[in-house]
Design an enzyme around this catalytic site. Structure first.
Site, mmCIF file in Angstrom:
data_model
loop_
_atom_site.group_PDB
_atom_site.id
_atom_site.type_symbol
_atom_site.label_atom_id
_atom_site.label_comp_id
_atom_site.label_asym_id
_atom_site.label_seq_id
_atom_site.Cartn_x
_atom_site.Cartn_y
_atom_site.Cartn_z
ATOM 1 N N ASP A 128 54.486 40.168 72.188
ATOM 2 C CA ASP A 128 54.252 39.827 70.789
ATOM 3 C C ASP A 128 54.329 38.312 70.586
ATOM 4 O O ASP A 128 54.824 37.569 71.447
ATOM 5 C CB ASP A 128 55.314 40.539 69.940
ATOM 6 C CG ASP A 128 54.850 40.831 68.521
ATOM 7 O OD1 ASP A 128 53.829 40.266 68.099
ATOM 8 O OD2 ASP A 128 55.535 41.615 67.832
ATOM 9 N N ASP A 147 48.785 45.503 62.373
ATOM 10 C CA ASP A 147 49.965 46.246 61.929
ATOM 11 C C ASP A 147 49.616 47.222 60.816
ATOM 12 O O ASP A 147 50.490 47.952 60.334
ATOM 13 C CB ASP A 147 51.035 45.277 61.395
ATOM 14 C CG ASP A 147 51.862 44.689 62.525
ATOM 15 O OD1 ASP A 147 51.722 45.146 63.675
ATOM 16 O OD2 ASP A 147 52.649 43.763 62.255
#
Ligand code: DGJ
Length: 734
Positions: free
Chosen positions: A472, A542
């Site tokens: 990430d 997301d």
């Protein structure tokens, strides 16, 4: 593929396109043609030079006005007033460079780009043109790679200082493509967190149109993709010229329409806030730019990109390998995670037929929320007393794979790493740093920083029980300076950072070739071919709401195949936009993506356990289908989306249909399938009906009817209400 005439006309031709340029008597490179393949490039000679009777003449040469000349790698200050490919300040303190042809070579395959990722070669040839500005000892090499079987032209350049004095460069573009005047539109993909990849098509204006990033990630604001298309071009027809970069940092893709309406596409590192001090004997390599031409509209363009990315950009190791289904702990527990919860979720995962448990954020020393601990990659002993290797082994003992989240490029001010090495974060003197998600970015221009992170990751992976890593990166960079570089080199930091990152990734991929890495940056904030050349899949967004994801996948599919996209069934109501949707539609929105999973808590799993079992088993059993196949957008408008996917062996066809808002009395709709075998028979799995390819392509597949009224016998209906979806499966009979 590459032909070169005695009078130095260079023609790169395969079955998809021709690209032609030549050397003028003055040594400049004139661009001549880019478009559908032509066999006789020499016939273009009569168009080589057109005299407009202009008053500006290049360095005293009559009739040579560079502002009116299509070029290959233009510079500024010698009668071309458009943005150049190369610009800066030379040893004399001025910005006039003149690059002239010196020689050329042709090599089989592709040269290495000195640490930058690039598309793989194979069945390809590269033409290298050597240019020089002898006045300042500046040398430029232009690389042009053409493939036998792909409509992709790969370009990059190298600038070398063979002079005695340094040169300070501000523009070092990867490529220039000068297109002829026409009425063009431009298509690009813009967005933000949880709303990535919105496609915008707009009329190409006179003047300059640019998408770029100055955030030191390619970013969700503008994905590095731009297509210049004929005004009349559609999904299936019309000339399209599209560009992208194999790069993950500050990029620029710009189109300039000059006074004579010729159109210049520049691709490369963003010249804004960039400078490179090129000392004598130093070289600078630009990222690789990829260009596609097709006369077959946006569908033709996407076909070329998808096949190329599948075969030449995505890591070879995972090319035809099915991706495990997974359960990710993030939306199940956020930071409220511990060993017991992981083991419970692992049992749930096993029960519903999921193949891998992924432990997301929150597992490392002191990490209770997003205000601390990045940089300290050891397990939090209070909540993970057995440590990660033992936990991974226990999860694996249940017959699951184990995956782990890390964010290795970052450091929290509240961490041991920062306490020990405050100078290891990007920073500028005397200024308070601007935090992003409470964190700083590590200075990957420094070898000792990258080495430290490599060692920490290695300490985790060495146990051998970690099958997958979610990599990430949750902030854009600010105060992007380095304490290890002199004042005069601070604007080099963002690019040097990328070189440090790519070096780290290369080392890790070499040391752990079997670990499946997934790129993520708050979802799609760094979803680009730079990262995807190291990692086979990416956390595209997301956004867990399926309707939100439809637009994201649809937009991203202009460039990226669904092989590189990870999908998941998230909670309903969606945590991102509050929308309530069925599990079925949440699955179907990602049904054609290669990687599928769920991010649900135990309660949500229990509530829908039967359906989840059915869907996760389906996902696991068909995961091999969604690698290496052919994706097509059939319908995409405000009310409905219909996508088609043909498996690699061309025997199974999936059609995913979504009807977004319900309404009464809608038309009976059909979807015209594409690229089937017209004479082959296909069986629709849900009712056994046989249709031939020509019927499905010409008449179309009848789509389920959306009704608010009473159902009639013999009619296939969508589920009632908003956000309905249907997944068809057709199998080829013979
Ligand atoms: C952002 C990612 O996109 C999410 O999926 C999750 O991994 C969080 N970061 C964790 O902090």
């Amino acid at each position: 593929m590459i032909s070169i005439s005695d009078d130095k006309v260079f023609a790169l031709t395969n079955a998809e396109f021709s690209y032609v340029f030549r050397v003028l008597d003055e040594g400049l490179l004139q661009h001549v043609y880019y478009g559908a393949p032509i066999a006789h490039a020499e016939e273009l000679a009569s168009h080589f030079r057109v005299d407009r009777g202009a008053t500006s003449h290049f360095q005293g040469v009559p009739n040579l006005n560079l502002n009116d000349l299509p070029q290959e790698y233009p510079t500024f200050g010698t009668s071309d007033y458009r943005r150049p490919a190369l610009h800066g300040v030379n040893a004399d303190g001025n910005s006039v460079f003149t690059l002239k042809y010196v020689r050329h070579t042709v090599t089989i395959d592709k040269p290495d780009l000195d640490g930058l990722p690039s598309a793989r070669g194979g069945e390809s040839e590269t033409l290298i043109i050597y240019l020089a500005d002898p006045l300042h000892g500046l040398e430029v090499e232009l690389f042009y790679t053409i493939y036998q079987n792909y409509g992709v032209l790969a370009r990059s350049s190298v600038v070398r200082n063979s002079g005695k004095a340094p040169v300070d460069l501000t523009h070092i573009m990867s490529s220039t493509i000068d297109l002829p005047p026409d009425d063009y539109d431009v298509l690009h993909l813009h967005g933000t967190w949880s709303r990535e990849f919105n496609a915008e098509r707009t009329k190409l204006p006179m003047g300059r149109f640019e998408i770029d990033s100055a955030r030191s990630t390619s970013s969700a604001a503008h994905n590095p993709f731009l297509a210049v298309m004929e005004r009349g071009a559609t999904e299936t027809s019309g000339n399209v010229f599209a560009s992208t970069l194999i790069y993950s940092g500050n990029f620029s893709l710009s189109v300039e329409t000059g006074e004579f309406e010729d159109v210049r596409v520049l691709a490369g590192i963003n010249p804004f806030n960039f400078a490179w001090h090129l000392a004598p004997n130093e070289a600078f390599y630009t990222p690789e730019a990829l260009h596609v031409f097709t006369p077959y509209g946006l569908r033709g363009m996407s076909r070329i990109w998808h096949r190329f990315i599948q075969n030449k950009v995505s890591p070879e190791r995972f090319r035809n390998i099915a991706r495990p289904t997974y359960l990710n702990t993030w939306e199940a527990a956020y930071f409220d995670i511990d060993e017991a919860k992981v083991l419970t979720l692992a049992d749930k995962a096993k029960d519903v037929g999921v193949q891998m448990l992924v432990l997301d954020d929150g597992w490392f020393e002191g990490r209770r929320d997003d205000t601390s601990s990045l940089g300290d990659w050891t397990a939090d002993m209070a909540r993970f007393p057995s440590g990660i290797p033992a936990l991974a082994a226990r999860v694996r003992a249940k017959g699951l794979k184990f995956g782990l989240w890390i964010e290795p490029e970052m450091v929290s001010p509240n961490s041991q790493l920062f306490e020990d090495h405050p100078d290891w974060a990007l920073q500028v003197p005397e200024r308070k740093p601007s935090l992003g998600r409470n964190q700083l970015t590590l200075d990957f221009t420094r070898k000792e920083v990258v080495d430290n992170i490599y060692d920490q990751i290695e300490a985790l992976l060495a146990c051998g029980d970690i099958d997958y890593v979610k990599w990430d990166m949750n902030r854009n960079m600010t105060e992007a300076g380095s304490t290890a570089l002199p004042k005069g080199r601070q604007l080099e930091v963002p690019h040097r950072y990328m070189l440090g990152l790519y070096g780290l990734l290369r080392r890790l991929m070499e040391a752990y070739p079997d670990v499946l890495f997934e790129t993520c940056a708050s979802g799609g904030n760094r979803f680009d071919l730079g990262m995807l050349s190291f990692m086979p899949q990416g956390w595209i967004s997301d956004m867990s709401d399926p309707i939100g994801r439809l637009a994201i996948i649809n937009g991203a599919s202009y460039l990226y195949p669904l092989d590189v996209m990870t999908a998941y069934i998230g909670p309903s109501p969606s945590h991102q936009n509050g929308r309530i949707s069925s599990i079925k539609t949440r699955y179907n929105a990602g049904a054609l993506c290669a990687a599928k999973g769920i991010s649900l808590n135990s309660l949500d799993i229990d509530t829908d356990v039967d359906l989840l079992r059915e869907l996760m088993r389906l996902a696991a059993n068909t995961s091999g289908d969604f690698i290496g196949g052919e994706f097509t957008r059939l319908i995409s408008d405000d009310t409905q989306i219909c996508w088609q996917y043909i498996t690699r062996d061309r025997r199974t066809i999936y059609v995913a249909y979504f009807h977004i808002l319900s309404a009464p009395n809608l038309p009976f709709r059909r979807a015209n399938l594409a690229d089937l075998d017209p004479v082959a028979a296909y069986e629709l799995q849900e009712d056994g009906t046989i249709y031939h390819g020509d019927t499905l392509m010409q008449h179309g597949l009848a789509l389920p009817y959306v009704t608010c009224g009473q159902p009639q016998a013999g009619v296939r209906y969508m589920d009632r209400g908003d956000f309905a979806s249907h997944l068809f499966v057709l199998r080829r009979k013979r």
